[in-house]
Design a protein around this motif. Structure first.
Motif, mmCIF file in Angstrom:
data_model
loop_
_atom_site.group_PDB
_atom_site.id
_atom_site.type_symbol
_atom_site.label_atom_id
_atom_site.label_comp_id
_atom_site.label_asym_id
_atom_site.label_seq_id
_atom_site.Cartn_x
_atom_site.Cartn_y
_atom_site.Cartn_z
ATOM 1 N N PRO A 51 40.392 30.676 42.856
ATOM 2 C CA PRO A 51 41.387 31.243 42.105
ATOM 3 C C PRO A 51 41.198 31.833 40.700
ATOM 4 N N ALA A 52 39.957 31.407 40.186
ATOM 5 C CA ALA A 52 39.455 31.759 39.005
ATOM 6 C C ALA A 52 38.815 33.251 39.425
ATOM 7 N N VAL A 53 38.090 33.198 40.737
ATOM 8 C CA VAL A 53 37.449 34.706 41.232
ATOM 9 C C VAL A 53 38.746 35.647 41.312
ATOM 10 N N LEU A 54 39.665 35.418 41.898
ATOM 11 C CA LEU A 54 40.836 36.368 42.077
ATOM 12 C C LEU A 54 41.176 36.809 40.643
ATOM 13 N N ALA A 55 41.348 35.807 39.697
ATOM 14 C CA ALA A 55 41.869 36.343 38.223
ATOM 15 C C ALA A 55 40.660 37.226 37.633
ATOM 16 N N LEU A 56 39.662 36.775 37.866
ATOM 17 C CA LEU A 56 38.842 37.525 37.040
ATOM 18 C C LEU A 56 38.605 39.109 37.477
ATOM 19 N N GLN A 57 38.833 39.182 38.856
ATOM 20 C CA GLN A 57 39.036 40.908 39.405
ATOM 21 C C GLN A 57 40.071 41.532 38.861
ATOM 22 N N THR A 58 40.927 40.781 38.350
ATOM 23 C CA THR A 58 41.979 41.998 37.716
ATOM 24 C C THR A 58 41.460 42.619 36.432
ATOM 25 N N MET A 59 40.302 41.957 35.874
ATOM 26 C CA MET A 59 40.048 42.789 34.740
ATOM 27 C C MET A 59 39.157 44.136 35.092
ATOM 28 N N ARG A 60 38.924 44.876 34.097
ATOM 29 C CA ARG A 60 38.136 46.330 34.235
ATOM 30 C C ARG A 60 36.793 45.893 34.218
ATOM 31 N N GLY A 61 35.767 46.626 35.168
ATOM 32 C CA GLY A 61 34.480 46.164 35.120
ATOM 33 C C GLY A 61 34.132 45.007 35.881
ATOM 34 N N ILE A 62 34.988 43.953 36.354
ATOM 35 C CA ILE A 62 34.738 42.834 36.975
ATOM 36 C C ILE A 62 35.122 43.018 38.387
ATOM 37 N N LYS A 63 34.245 43.352 39.279
ATOM 38 C CA LYS A 63 34.669 43.409 40.843
ATOM 39 C C LYS A 63 34.200 42.155 41.418
ATOM 40 N N PHE A 64 34.360 41.947 42.688
ATOM 41 C CA PHE A 64 33.968 40.922 43.316
ATOM 42 C C PHE A 64 32.595 40.350 43.163
ATOM 43 N N THR A 65 31.489 41.382 42.977
ATOM 44 C CA THR A 65 30.177 41.035 42.644
ATOM 45 C C THR A 65 29.807 40.137 41.507
ATOM 46 N N THR A 66 30.551 40.960 40.417
ATOM 47 C CA THR A 66 30.643 40.439 39.010
ATOM 48 C C THR A 66 31.350 39.100 38.747
ATOM 49 N N ALA A 67 32.323 39.060 39.490
ATOM 50 C CA ALA A 67 33.203 37.719 39.332
ATOM 51 C C ALA A 67 32.430 36.655 39.892
ATOM 52 N N VAL A 68 31.844 36.652 41.135
ATOM 53 C CA VAL A 68 31.318 35.683 41.891
ATOM 54 C C VAL A 68 30.158 35.398 41.014
ATOM 55 N N GLY A 69 29.364 36.450 40.635
ATOM 56 C CA GLY A 69 28.093 36.081 39.808
ATOM 57 C C GLY A 69 28.271 35.271 38.479
ATOM 58 N N LEU A 70 29.202 35.749 37.823
ATOM 59 C CA LEU A 70 29.627 34.843 36.588
ATOM 60 C C LEU A 70 30.056 33.471 36.898
#
Length: 376
Positions: free
Chosen positions: A220-239
């Motif tokens: 759920p946190a991965v999906l939430a972060l992807q709503t932000m600009r500049g944070i795609k799947f790769t960035t959300a998962v990496g962070l």
């Protein structure tokens, strides 16, 4: 009684040996000796420690051996801390380093409460992070392979007429190009094959991550972060694979400090001097955060790609992501207008972006928990 006194234990851990030191309460610090790293050796050490006191606190430095020892000791009921090596107090004039002295130092620092603990992930979280890190290292290898081929072509005055962005047209041109010399063609082919191998490996690992992430507890946190600009799947998962659980940070400033994007400071008396960022903590997460912050140099807008990532996400999270974009895009423009260098402005944006990441990730987990409770 002796059993009511806390036993402080310091372990200087290496691949084939562990040097053990201990102190019973406020007593003298002593060296127990050097043991092996096999399960039998650890079991024998645990029996010795249990015979000395009922309450045992153990510490060792984080390093390449991971958290297996901590988990084994915790399973036996010991309180075991993994401490950050860079934050261990050190005397300025101390120029002698041995396993024995390191173990003694750990005991004294543990007893004084001067050590900073490293977060120990669960076995599942560590396994997911391992997969994400292999993926990140493969992407770096792909980048280096592409740079090697570009350097090879540049050294021989070979230039692509279009945009060398590794798109379909660019890759077709590379596959058909020939130097007309057997040795050079062989070298060129090997460089090209290295790129294709790394590219295939990246696709394979990304596919595995996309299949694995819905089963991860922080999905759920991965999906939430992807709503932000500049944070795609790769960035959300990496962070999130590096941060793991954002709720372990009581305040966003703690996350900023962990990422190493807070300014260094040297203040004394009435003077206060701040320098560049500390760059402590996790370098991979910091790199991903800075890359994401660069997207806020443009005007705030919701692109079709971001709109697609909003599907199925609660409106309160989408609104929070839009608030972040309005604030960060506006702040970047104001800082540049005042004469700040773009690199300096981006780091400042990244620091504030970390605060929004902390908030939105927590919000995503809370929404998921509330939804599951409502379903029950």
């Amino acid at each position: 009684m002796q059993n009511d006194i806390t036993l402080f234990v310091g372990l200087d851990v290496h691949k084939d040996s562990i040097t053990v030191a201990y102190a019973l309460g406020s007593g003298e610090v002593e060296v127990l000796g050097k043991i092996g790293t096999r399960s039998r050796d650890i079991d024998q050490l645990c029996k010795k420690l249990q015979s000395k006191a009922r309450h045992v606190k153990i510490v060792y430095e984080a390093g390449p051996l991971g958290y297996d020892l901590q988990r084994r000791l915790a399973a036996k009921g010991f309180e075991c801390m993994v401490c950050a090596p860079s934050l261990i107090p050190r005397k300025a004039g101390d120029r002698v380093k041995t396993d024995r002295r390191d173990a003694l130092k750990l005991v004294r620092s543990l007893r004084a409460g001067d050590l900073s603990a490293v977060h120990v992930p669960t076995v599942e979280d560590e396994a997911f992070r391992d997969l994400a890190r292999v993926w990140a290292s493969t992407r770096d290898a792909l980048k280096r392979a592409r740079q090697a081929l570009k350097s090879f072509l540049l050294a021989h005055a070979v230039r692509y007429a279009g945009t060398a962005n590794w798109g379909p047209a660019h890759r077709r041109w590379i596959s058909k190009f020939s130097f007309g010399n057997a040795w050079q063609d062989l070298a060129f082919t090997e460089l090209r094959r290295a790129i294709e191998d790394r590219f295939t490996q990246c696709e394979r690992l990304e596919s595995a991550l996309r299949e694995a992430v819905p089963q991860w507890r922080f999905y759920p946190a991965v999906l939430a972060l992807q709503t932000m600009r500049g944070i795609k799947f790769t960035t959300a998962v990496g962070l999130l694979s590096e941060i793991v659980d954002v709720t372990r940070f009581a305040h966003p400033r703690q996350l900023m400090a962990w990422l190493g994007i807070t300014p260094s400071e040297y203040s004394s008396g009435g003077s206060r001097r701040q320098g560049s960022i500390t760059k402590t903590g996790n370098s991979l997460a910091r790199k991903l955060l800075i890359e994401a912050a660069w997207s806020y140099r443009h005007t705030a807008r919701v692109s079709p790609e971001i709109q697609q990532r909003h599907e199925g996400v609660p409106k309160v999270i989408i609104d929070r992501a839009w608030d972040a974009q309005l604030r960060l895009c506006g702040r970047f423009r104001r800082m540049v207008a005042k004469g700040k260098l773009k690199n300096v402005a981006v780091v400042a944006i990244a620091r504030e972006l970390a605060g929004f990441i902390w908030d939105i990730a927590r919000l995503g987990m809370e929404q998921a928990i509330n939804k599951s409770r409502a379903a029950v």
